[in-house]
Motif scaffolding. Structure first.
Motif, short mmCIF file in Angstrom:
data_model
loop_
_atom_site.label_atom_id
_atom_site.label_comp_id
_atom_site.label_asym_id
_atom_site.label_seq_id
_atom_site.Cartn_x
_atom_site.Cartn_y
_atom_site.Cartn_z
N ALA A 81 0.83 -1.21 0.00
CA ALA A 81 0.00 0.00 0.00
C ALA A 81 0.86 1.25 0.00
O ALA A 81 0.62 2.19 -0.77
CB ALA A 81 -0.94 -0.01 1.21
N VAL A 82 1.87 1.29 0.84
CA VAL A 82 2.74 2.47 0.92
C VAL A 82 3.46 2.68 -0.41
O VAL A 82 3.53 3.80 -0.93
CB VAL A 82 3.74 2.34 2.09
N ILE A 83 3.98 1.60 -0.98
CA ILE A 83 4.69 1.72 -2.26
C ILE A 83 3.75 2.20 -3.36
O ILE A 83 4.09 3.11 -4.14
CB ILE A 83 5.35 0.37 -2.64
N ALA A 84 2.55 1.63 -3.45
CA ALA A 84 1.60 2.03 -4.49
C ALA A 84 1.22 3.50 -4.36
O ALA A 84 1.15 4.23 -5.36
CB ALA A 84 0.35 1.16 -4.42
N VAL A 85 1.00 3.96 -3.14
CA VAL A 85 0.61 5.36 -2.92
C VAL A 85 1.77 6.28 -3.26
O VAL A 85 1.58 7.30 -3.94
CB VAL A 85 0.10 5.56 -1.47
N ARG A 86 2.97 5.95 -2.81
CA ARG A 86 4.13 6.78 -3.14
C ARG A 86 4.34 6.87 -4.66
O ARG A 86 4.59 7.94 -5.20
CB ARG A 86 5.40 6.23 -2.48
N GLU A 87 4.25 5.71 -5.32
CA GLU A 87 4.42 5.71 -6.78
C GLU A 87 3.36 6.57 -7.46
O GLU A 87 3.65 7.28 -8.42
CB GLU A 87 4.39 4.28 -7.32
N HIS A 88 2.14 6.51 -6.95
CA HIS A 88 1.06 7.34 -7.53
C HIS A 88 1.39 8.82 -7.38
O HIS A 88 1.28 9.59 -8.34
CB HIS A 88 -0.28 7.03 -6.85
N PHE A 89 1.77 9.24 -6.19
CA PHE A 89 2.04 10.65 -5.96
C PHE A 89 3.26 11.13 -6.74
O PHE A 89 3.29 12.26 -7.23
CB PHE A 89 2.18 10.95 -4.46
N ILE A 90 4.26 10.28 -6.88
CA ILE A 90 5.43 10.64 -7.69
C ILE A 90 5.01 10.82 -9.15
O ILE A 90 5.39 11.79 -9.80
CB ILE A 90 6.55 9.59 -7.53
N ALA A 91 4.21 9.87 -9.66
CA ALA A 91 3.75 9.95 -11.05
C ALA A 91 2.91 11.19 -11.30
O ALA A 91 2.95 11.78 -12.38
CB ALA A 91 2.96 8.69 -11.42
N GLU A 92 2.13 11.60 -10.31
CA GLU A 92 1.28 12.79 -10.43
C GLU A 92 2.03 14.07 -10.07
O GLU A 92 1.45 15.14 -10.12
CB GLU A 92 0.05 12.64 -9.52
N ASP A 93 3.30 13.94 -9.70
CA ASP A 93 4.11 15.07 -9.26
C ASP A 93 3.38 15.86 -8.16
O ASP A 93 3.29 17.08 -8.19
CB ASP A 93 4.45 15.99 -10.44
N GLU A 94 2.88 15.08 -7.20
CA GLU A 94 2.07 15.63 -6.12
C GLU A 94 2.78 15.40 -4.79
O GLU A 94 3.36 14.34 -4.57
CB GLU A 94 0.72 14.89 -6.12
N VAL A 95 2.72 16.38 -3.91
CA VAL A 95 3.25 16.23 -2.55
C VAL A 95 2.05 16.36 -1.61
O VAL A 95 1.60 17.45 -1.30
CB VAL A 95 4.32 17.29 -2.23
N PRO A 96 1.53 15.22 -1.17
CA PRO A 96 0.32 15.26 -0.34
C PRO A 96 0.61 15.65 1.10
O PRO A 96 1.73 15.50 1.59
CB PRO A 96 -0.17 13.82 -0.40
N SER A 97 -0.43 16.12 1.77
CA SER A 97 -0.30 16.36 3.21
C SER A 97 -0.23 14.99 3.89
O SER A 97 -0.71 13.99 3.34
CB SER A 97 -1.51 17.14 3.73
N PRO A 98 0.34 14.93 5.07
CA PRO A 98 0.40 13.63 5.78
C PRO A 98 -0.99 13.02 6.00
O PRO A 98 -1.15 11.81 5.88
CB PRO A 98 1.08 13.98 7.10
#
Length: 135
Positions: A81-98
């Motif tokens: 789950a952590v890897i999938a979410v990180r990969e998604h945010f990297i692909a979207e060039d997004e820095v989410p709030s915690p």
């Protein structure tokens, strides 16, 4: 969903033990364990907890069939789950709030346990919903 008796049998068979040997390993008579696995007698909570601890079985899964079978599966699901979410945010060039990132990780984790893996279309729909909620 499998029955408690099927889950007990599954754990025992994974050890390669007979019913008699598995029961003996738990300090039970051959007949007592067989009665639990056959559903003739109700499995005492103390025995369920011992099976859970001794054979790394998730107690919730053992008693209800919900969730992952073992603690190792839960660890693997968290990591995925952590890897999938990180990969998604990297692909979207997004820095989410915690908070946002943790909500997404929890959703993906639940998906992995419920579906046995990631369901890409449900994940995409979830991301779209969360984006709308953040605006």
């Amino acid at each position: 969903m499998s029955s408690l008796q099927e889950r007990l049998s599954s754990i025992r068979k994974a050890t390669g033990m007979s019913q008699a040997a598995f029961g003996a390993d738990l300090g039970l008579s051959d007949r007592a364990y067989k009665n639990y696995e056959l559903g003739i007698r109700e499995l005492p909570l103390a025995v369920a907890l011992e099976i859970s601890e001794k054979y790394d079985a998730n107690i919730a899964w053992l008693l209800t069939g919900d969730g992952a079978r073992s603690g190792l599966e839960v660890r693997d699901a968290i990591k995925a789950a952590v890897i999938a979410v990180r990969e998604h945010f990297i692909a979207e060039d997004e820095v989410p709030s915690p908070d946002y990132e943790s909500d997404v990780v929890l959703f993906v984790f639940d998906e992995i346990l419920r579906e046995g893996g990631l369901n890409a279309s449900r994940m995409d729909a979830y991301f779209r919903t969360l984006r709308k909620d953040q605006k």
